[in-house]
Design a protein around this motif. Structure first.
Motif, short mmCIF file in Angstrom:
data_model
loop_
_atom_site.label_atom_id
_atom_site.label_comp_id
_atom_site.label_asym_id
_atom_site.label_seq_id
_atom_site.Cartn_x
_atom_site.Cartn_y
_atom_site.Cartn_z
N ASN A 6 0.84 -1.20 0.00
CA ASN A 6 0.00 0.00 0.00
C ASN A 6 0.88 1.25 0.00
O ASN A 6 1.62 1.51 0.96
N PRO A 7 0.81 2.07 -1.04
CA PRO A 7 1.67 3.26 -1.11
C PRO A 7 1.33 4.30 -0.06
O PRO A 7 2.15 5.19 0.23
N TRP A 8 0.14 4.24 0.55
CA TRP A 8 -0.27 5.24 1.53
C TRP A 8 0.31 4.98 2.92
O TRP A 8 0.20 5.83 3.81
N LYS A 9 0.94 3.83 3.12
CA LYS A 9 1.45 3.53 4.46
C LYS A 9 2.58 4.47 4.87
O LYS A 9 2.79 4.74 6.06
N ASP A 10 3.36 5.00 3.93
CA ASP A 10 4.45 5.94 4.24
C ASP A 10 4.17 7.33 3.70
O ASP A 10 5.06 8.19 3.68
N ALA A 11 2.92 7.54 3.25
CA ALA A 11 2.60 8.81 2.58
C ALA A 11 2.67 10.01 3.52
O ALA A 11 3.02 11.12 3.09
N ALA A 12 2.36 9.83 4.80
CA ALA A 12 2.32 10.96 5.73
C ALA A 12 3.66 11.68 5.82
O ALA A 12 3.71 12.91 5.95
N SER A 13 4.73 10.91 5.77
CA SER A 13 6.05 11.54 5.86
C SER A 13 6.55 11.98 4.49
O SER A 13 7.20 13.04 4.36
N LYS A 14 6.26 11.22 3.47
CA LYS A 14 6.75 11.55 2.13
C LYS A 14 6.05 12.77 1.55
O LYS A 14 6.65 13.55 0.79
N TYR A 15 4.78 12.95 1.93
CA TYR A 15 4.00 14.03 1.33
C TYR A 15 3.43 14.97 2.38
O TYR A 15 2.30 15.44 2.28
N ILE A 25 -1.11 6.85 -5.78
CA ILE A 25 -1.27 8.14 -5.11
C ILE A 25 -1.31 9.26 -6.14
O ILE A 25 -0.33 9.53 -6.83
N ASP A 26 -2.48 9.88 -6.23
CA ASP A 26 -2.67 11.04 -7.09
C ASP A 26 -2.94 12.26 -6.21
O ASP A 26 -3.60 12.14 -5.17
N ALA A 27 -2.45 13.40 -6.62
CA ALA A 27 -2.68 14.65 -5.89
C ALA A 27 -3.33 15.65 -6.83
O ALA A 27 -3.10 15.62 -8.05
N LEU A 28 -4.13 16.57 -6.26
CA LEU A 28 -4.82 17.56 -7.07
C LEU A 28 -4.02 18.86 -7.13
O LEU A 28 -3.66 19.43 -6.11
N LEU A 29 -3.77 19.29 -8.35
CA LEU A 29 -3.17 20.60 -8.59
C LEU A 29 -4.30 21.46 -9.15
O LEU A 29 -4.65 21.38 -10.32
N HIS A 30 -4.88 22.31 -8.26
CA HIS A 30 -6.03 23.12 -8.66
C HIS A 30 -5.61 24.12 -9.72
O HIS A 30 -4.47 24.59 -9.74
N VAL A 31 -6.55 24.48 -10.58
CA VAL A 31 -6.23 25.40 -11.67
C VAL A 31 -5.70 26.74 -11.15
O VAL A 31 -4.86 27.37 -11.78
N SER A 32 -6.17 27.12 -9.96
CA SER A 32 -5.72 28.40 -9.39
C SER A 32 -4.31 28.34 -8.85
O SER A 32 -3.72 29.38 -8.51
N GLN A 33 -3.75 27.10 -8.73
CA GLN A 33 -2.41 26.93 -8.15
C GLN A 33 -1.36 26.53 -9.18
O GLN A 33 -0.25 26.17 -8.84
N ALA A 55 5.88 20.54 -7.55
CA ALA A 55 4.99 21.42 -6.80
C ALA A 55 5.20 21.22 -5.30
O ALA A 55 5.90 20.29 -4.87
N LYS A 56 4.58 22.10 -4.53
CA LYS A 56 4.67 22.01 -3.06
C LYS A 56 3.36 21.43 -2.54
O LYS A 56 2.27 21.74 -3.02
N VAL A 57 3.49 20.59 -1.50
CA VAL A 57 2.31 20.03 -0.85
C VAL A 57 1.72 21.10 0.06
O VAL A 57 2.39 21.61 0.97
N VAL A 58 0.45 21.47 -0.19
CA VAL A 58 -0.19 22.50 0.62
C VAL A 58 -1.30 21.92 1.51
O VAL A 58 -1.78 22.60 2.41
N ASP A 59 -1.67 20.67 1.26
CA ASP A 59 -2.66 20.04 2.13
C ASP A 59 -2.51 18.52 2.01
O ASP A 59 -2.31 17.99 0.92
N LYS A 68 -7.54 10.33 1.97
CA LYS A 68 -6.54 10.06 0.93
C LYS A 68 -6.55 11.14 -0.15
O LYS A 68 -6.67 10.86 -1.35
N LYS A 69 -6.41 12.39 0.32
CA LYS A 69 -6.38 13.53 -0.58
C LYS A 69 -5.15 14.39 -0.31
O LYS A 69 -4.80 14.65 0.84
#
Length: 383
Positions: free
Chosen positions: A265-274, A300-308, A329-333, A339-340
């Protein structure tokens, strides 16, 4: 009393035979298409290939030789040329009828070679009795092409026995279903949700793959094939592949499978990586009008909003991005429960410098207390 002539004595030395009688004969001569037998009668008997067997193109020299003995049935005492016509297959069929009747009554499993593949099914012969197995009773699944059964030995039971109409129907399907039912029973006695089992890919569709677990087929849905995205199952699996799968759910006779193992599961280490503030790199996986989804890693997909995406206004992501393009990009949330992950390219861009005051502008000094005193004096005079 008159004495018998030699011819009369010779005539009386031979036995009398009748049509339909079963006699024993000794092979005198054999040719590919007929054999001659001495049956103790004044004339020899002739047994043709067509009256020996129902199987086509049999070379009689391969099944009998001079000196062999065999029981045959008299088909005709005189064929017009002084010969006795014999049949072996009809005698065998008479005896075969009894054999088939016994098998029908006892639900006995028979085995025979497929002698002919027909448009509507298969033809087999048991002791010279021809049995028809309809295509619908050949297997528990529809098979368009039955040619693979040609000359193969198959097992079946007699599902219809009608000697008056010479109608003998075989059924292979019920044997397959009974065997599968037994295998399924044993399988469900040994497996449980959470087990990892081995299976063979039986069929691949646009929405998933059916895996033969050795007793039932489990469904590996496209959404459970990987932690990442699978566009087309047919590009990942082919019939005959052996795979290890996780039993996700058992509901009655339905088994749902998965290849999403917890240790992968790629989300098991996601908290520290992202974590928020981290700078990450990924590829544009897909785009909508409100933003682009960036694949940081499979699953693991992340959203890059059009405004960002940029400092300047952008109508839609496709105006400046394309699928497969690499984005930093930078992680802002980061929301692990849902899982977002939200990203921003804008946050990495240097801020615009503030505008400096014009050096040539006039500087005006104001005495606030004086202004207040002057306004007060004017108000008193008016009063």
């Amino acid at each position: 009393m008159s004495e018998l002539t030699f011819e009369q004595m010779l005539e009386e030395s031979f036995k009398t035979i009748h049509t339909g009688e079963v006699v024993e004969g000794t092979v005198i001569d054999v040719k590919p298409d007929e054999m001659i037998l001495n049956i103790g009668y004044k004339s020899d008997g002739v047994l043709t290939r067509n009256e020996y067997t129902n199987e086509p193109n049999v070379d009689l020299t391969t099944v009998a030789k001079p000196g062999d003995t065999m029981e045959v049935k008299v088909l005709k005492v005189n064929d017009g040329e002084g010969q006795v016509l014999l049949t072996y297959k009809r005698l065998a069929a008479d005896r075969g009828n009894k054999r088939i009747e016994e098998a029908y009554n006892n639900r006995e499993v028979l085995k025979a070679k497929v002698v002919q593949v027909l448009d509507g099914g298969l033809s087999v012969v048991v002791e010279e009795v021809r049995i028809f197995i309809p295509a619908s009773l050949v297997s528990d699944t529809y098979e368009k092409d039955l040619t693979k059964y040609a000359n193969q030995e198959i097992e079946f039971v007699i599902s219809e026995y009608n000697p008056k109409r010479r109608r003998y129907i075989g059924d292979r399907k019920q044997l397959i279903m009974a065997e599968k039912a037994e295998l399924q029973k044993k399988l469900f006695e040994t497996i449980k949700e959470g087990d990892t089992v081995e299976g063979t890919v039986k069929n691949v569709t646009d929405f998933g793959a059916f895996i033969d677990l050795g007793g039932c087929d489990g469904l590996l849905h496209i959404s459970e094939m990987s932690w990442g995205r699978v566009e087309n199952p047919k590009k990942v699996f082919k019939v005959g592949d052996v795979v290890k799968v996780l039993i996700k759910e058992i509901s009655g006779e339905k088994v749902a499978l998965s290849l999403k193992f917890d240790d992968e599961n790629p989300w098991k280490d996601a908290a520290s990586k992202y974590a928020v503030g981290n700078v990450v790199t990924g590829k544009v996986a897909r785009m909508t009008d409100f933003g682009a989804f960036i694949e940081l890693e499979p699953g693991i997909d992340a959203l890059l909003h059009v405004s960002q995406i940029a400092k300047e206004h952008i109508d839609k992501p496709s105006d400046v991005l394309k699928t497969g393009e690499e984005v930093t990009a930078k992680v802002v949330d980061f929301n692990e429960d849902d899982k977002k992950i939200s990203l921003s390219v804008k946050a990495l861009l240097a801020p615009e410098p503030e505008e400096k005051a014009d050096d040539d502008a006039d500087v005006v000094s104001v005495d606030i207390e004086a202004v207040i005193s002057s306004e007060s004096a004017e108000e008193d005079a008016e009063a």
